[in-house]
Motif scaffolding. Structure first.
Motif, short mmCIF file in Angstrom:
data_model
loop_
_atom_site.label_atom_id
_atom_site.label_comp_id
_atom_site.label_asym_id
_atom_site.label_seq_id
_atom_site.Cartn_x
_atom_site.Cartn_y
_atom_site.Cartn_z
N ARG A 56 -7.16 -1.94 17.21
CA ARG A 56 -5.89 -2.08 16.50
C ARG A 56 -5.09 -3.23 17.09
NH1 ARG A 56 -7.30 0.42 12.20
NH2 ARG A 56 -7.78 2.59 12.49
N GLY A 57 -4.20 -3.78 16.28
CA GLY A 57 -3.37 -4.90 16.72
C GLY A 57 -2.48 -4.57 17.90
N TYR A 58 -2.11 -3.30 18.03
CA TYR A 58 -1.21 -2.90 19.11
C TYR A 58 -1.94 -2.46 20.37
CZ TYR A 58 -2.27 1.78 17.34
OH TYR A 58 -2.90 2.91 16.92
N LEU B 171 5.47 -3.23 16.34
CA LEU B 171 4.20 -2.91 15.68
C LEU B 171 3.95 -3.82 14.47
CD1 LEU B 171 4.26 0.98 15.88
CD2 LEU B 171 2.67 -0.56 17.06
N ILE B 172 4.99 -4.11 13.73
CA ILE B 172 4.83 -5.02 12.59
C ILE B 172 4.42 -6.41 13.07
CG2 ILE B 172 6.12 -6.30 10.82
CD1 ILE B 172 7.57 -3.65 10.21
N HIS C 61 -2.37 -9.81 14.41
CA HIS C 61 -3.77 -9.41 14.59
C HIS C 61 -4.45 -9.12 13.25
CE1 HIS C 61 -7.00 -6.48 15.55
NE2 HIS C 61 -7.22 -7.32 16.54
N CYS C 62 -4.04 -8.04 12.62
CA CYS C 62 -4.72 -7.56 11.41
C CYS C 62 -4.58 -8.53 10.24
CB CYS C 62 -4.18 -6.19 11.01
SG CYS C 62 -4.31 -4.95 12.32
N GLU D 25 -4.80 -7.66 0.37
CA GLU D 25 -4.48 -6.25 0.68
C GLU D 25 -3.63 -6.15 1.94
OE1 GLU D 25 -6.92 -2.43 2.37
OE2 GLU D 25 -7.92 -3.66 0.86
N LYS D 26 -3.98 -6.89 2.99
CA LYS D 26 -3.24 -6.83 4.25
C LYS D 26 -1.83 -7.41 4.11
CE LYS D 26 -6.28 -4.85 6.81
NZ LYS D 26 -6.07 -3.51 7.32
N ILE D 27 -1.69 -8.45 3.31
CA ILE D 27 -0.36 -9.03 3.08
C ILE D 27 0.52 -8.03 2.34
CG2 ILE D 27 0.90 -10.81 1.80
CD1 ILE D 27 -1.45 -12.70 2.48
N THR D 28 -0.03 -7.40 1.30
CA THR D 28 0.72 -6.40 0.54
C THR D 28 1.09 -5.23 1.44
OG1 THR D 28 -0.39 -7.03 -1.51
CG2 THR D 28 0.61 -4.84 -1.44
#
Length: 93
Positions: free
Chosen positions: A2-4, A56-57, A63-64, A78-81
């Motif tokens: 995960r990004g975090y 987190l955002i 990352h994601c 999808e990730k942008i939305t």
């Protein structure tokens, strides 16, 4: 991953601190503390949660979303939305 993940311990530490704030709020209500003092503590807890959310955002974008953008295609859209919706929810809260 995960990004975090890199800052997981920091997030957990902050969330434990917030848990303590919430327990303190519970005690304040049980002890019939002054309304404004309770509201002040609610504001502090709310701000602390917002700080975790913003962090987190930021990590999600770095990352994601950036990985999805590099790959392109439907996943990137999808990730942008997903990120836009998360930001909108945070702003509305």
């Amino acid at each position: 991953m995960r990004g975090y993940s890199e800052h997981k311990d920091d997030h957990l530490r902050r969330l434990r601190r917030i848990e303590g704030q919430i327990r303190g709020l519970h005690r304040m209500i049980e002890n019939d503390e002054y309304c404004i003092d309770v509201l002040t503590q609610i504001t502090a807890a709310t701000r602390a949660l917002q700080a975790v959310s913003i962090s987190l955002i930021d990590e999600h974008l770095r990352h994601c979303v950036s990985e999805a953008m590099a790959e392109g295609g439907a996943l990137a859209e999808e990730k942008i939305t997903e990120a836009s919706n998360a930001i909108a929810r945070l702003v509305r809260s």
